[in-house]
Design a protein around this motif. Structure first.
Motif, short mmCIF file in Angstrom:
data_model
loop_
_atom_site.label_atom_id
_atom_site.label_comp_id
_atom_site.label_asym_id
_atom_site.label_seq_id
_atom_site.Cartn_x
_atom_site.Cartn_y
_atom_site.Cartn_z
N HIS A 103 0.85 -1.18 0.00
CA HIS A 103 0.00 0.00 0.00
C HIS A 103 0.89 1.24 0.00
O HIS A 103 2.11 1.15 0.18
N GLU A 109 -0.19 -6.07 1.67
CA GLU A 109 -1.46 -6.78 1.54
C GLU A 109 -1.22 -8.25 1.88
O GLU A 109 -0.47 -8.93 1.20
N ARG A 121 -1.39 -5.57 9.04
CA ARG A 121 -1.03 -4.39 8.25
C ARG A 121 0.31 -3.86 8.77
O ARG A 121 0.35 -2.90 9.53
N ARG A 198 -3.70 -0.42 -7.81
CA ARG A 198 -3.22 0.74 -7.07
C ARG A 198 -3.12 1.92 -8.01
O ARG A 198 -2.66 1.80 -9.15
N SER A 203 -5.28 2.07 -3.01
CA SER A 203 -5.07 0.68 -3.44
C SER A 203 -6.27 -0.16 -3.05
O SER A 203 -6.98 0.16 -2.09
N THR A 215 -9.70 -1.77 0.82
CA THR A 215 -9.11 -0.61 0.18
C THR A 215 -8.28 0.16 1.18
O THR A 215 -8.49 0.09 2.38
N SER A 216 -7.31 0.88 0.67
CA SER A 216 -6.45 1.68 1.54
C SER A 216 -6.17 3.00 0.86
O SER A 216 -5.90 3.05 -0.35
N GLU A 222 -9.23 1.84 6.33
CA GLU A 222 -9.52 0.57 5.68
C GLU A 222 -11.01 0.31 5.77
O GLU A 222 -11.62 0.44 6.83
#
Length: 225
Positions: A103, A109, A121, A198, A203, A215-216, A222
């Protein structure tokens, strides 16, 4: 200690897939120190199993957060001592893919992992020394930039510092790099069942046979949909 350890590694077994490569890399390094140690048959037996990197670039354990670094490091250490271009090719496939699993904040990920990093994470600083070591054996400015990025975004951890010291002390500082890291792409991996995209700070990852979409964004938020 090395001689006693080698005797055990030559006759023992392993518990998880990455242990094969850890054992093989330890044996080739022990042989470099003590050429009289007869490790060839055991090393050859392990290596004959083939490198467990699939066509998309993932090891069996699919562990970007932890065990990719263990696997990549082990194969790079083997490649240092043996003529093994296929090892460099396999590690490069994994390292290239791992860059696309990062990310914008440098975290990985891990939704595909089969190990304890699943769903975490964290920034995979353990990969930094693999990028540096592969660059030392086969220069690639993208790998230098990747190692720099992981270092800058992470909090230094003692265990990783020890491994980071290895390529730097052995090969010296790499040439300065200003290479672009992949940050604008859409990638579909049908073998492993993931769609990954991304676009700069944003991303997204979608997994086969699951209703979750992760998603980030730049705010490190998140969401699940």
């Amino acid at each position: 200690f090395v001689r006693r350890a080698v005797a055990g590694m030559l006759t023992g077994g392993f518990h998880t897939p990455n242990h094969r490569w850890v054992i093989a890399s330890a044996l080739v390094q022990a042989h470099a120190l003590f050429p009289d140690l007869d490790v060839a048959a055991t090393v050859d037996a392990y290596l004959a199993e083939g490198i467990d990197v699939d066509a998309e670039g993932l090891f069996i354990e699919r562990s970007i957060g932890v065990y990719d670094a263990v696997n990549d490091r082990s194969w790079l250490l083997i490649a240092e001592r043996r003529d093994c271009p296929e090892a460099l090719d396999a590690v490069a496939r994994n390292l290239d893919l791992d860059l696309r699993f990062l990310h914008a904040d440098g975290t990985a990920e891990t939704g595909l992992s089969r190990r304890q990093d699943y769903g975490t994470r964290t920034i995979p600083l353990g990969l930094a020394h693999c990028y540096l070591l592969h660059n030392a054996l086969r220069p690639n400015p993208v790998y230098v930039q990747a190692a720099q990025m992981l270092w800058e975004k992470s909090d230094a951890v003692a265990g990783h510092l020890l491994w980071l010291a290895y390529p730097l002390l052995k090969y010296g500082d790499p040439a300065s790099a200003n290479a672009a890291l992949p940050d604008d792409f859409a990638l579909f991996l049908p073998l492993n069942g993931i769609w990954r995209a991304r676009h700069g700070q944003l991303s997204a990852s979608a997994f086969r046979n699951t209703c979750l979409l992760y998603t980030s964004d730049a705010a490190d938020e998140e969401d699940s949909v």
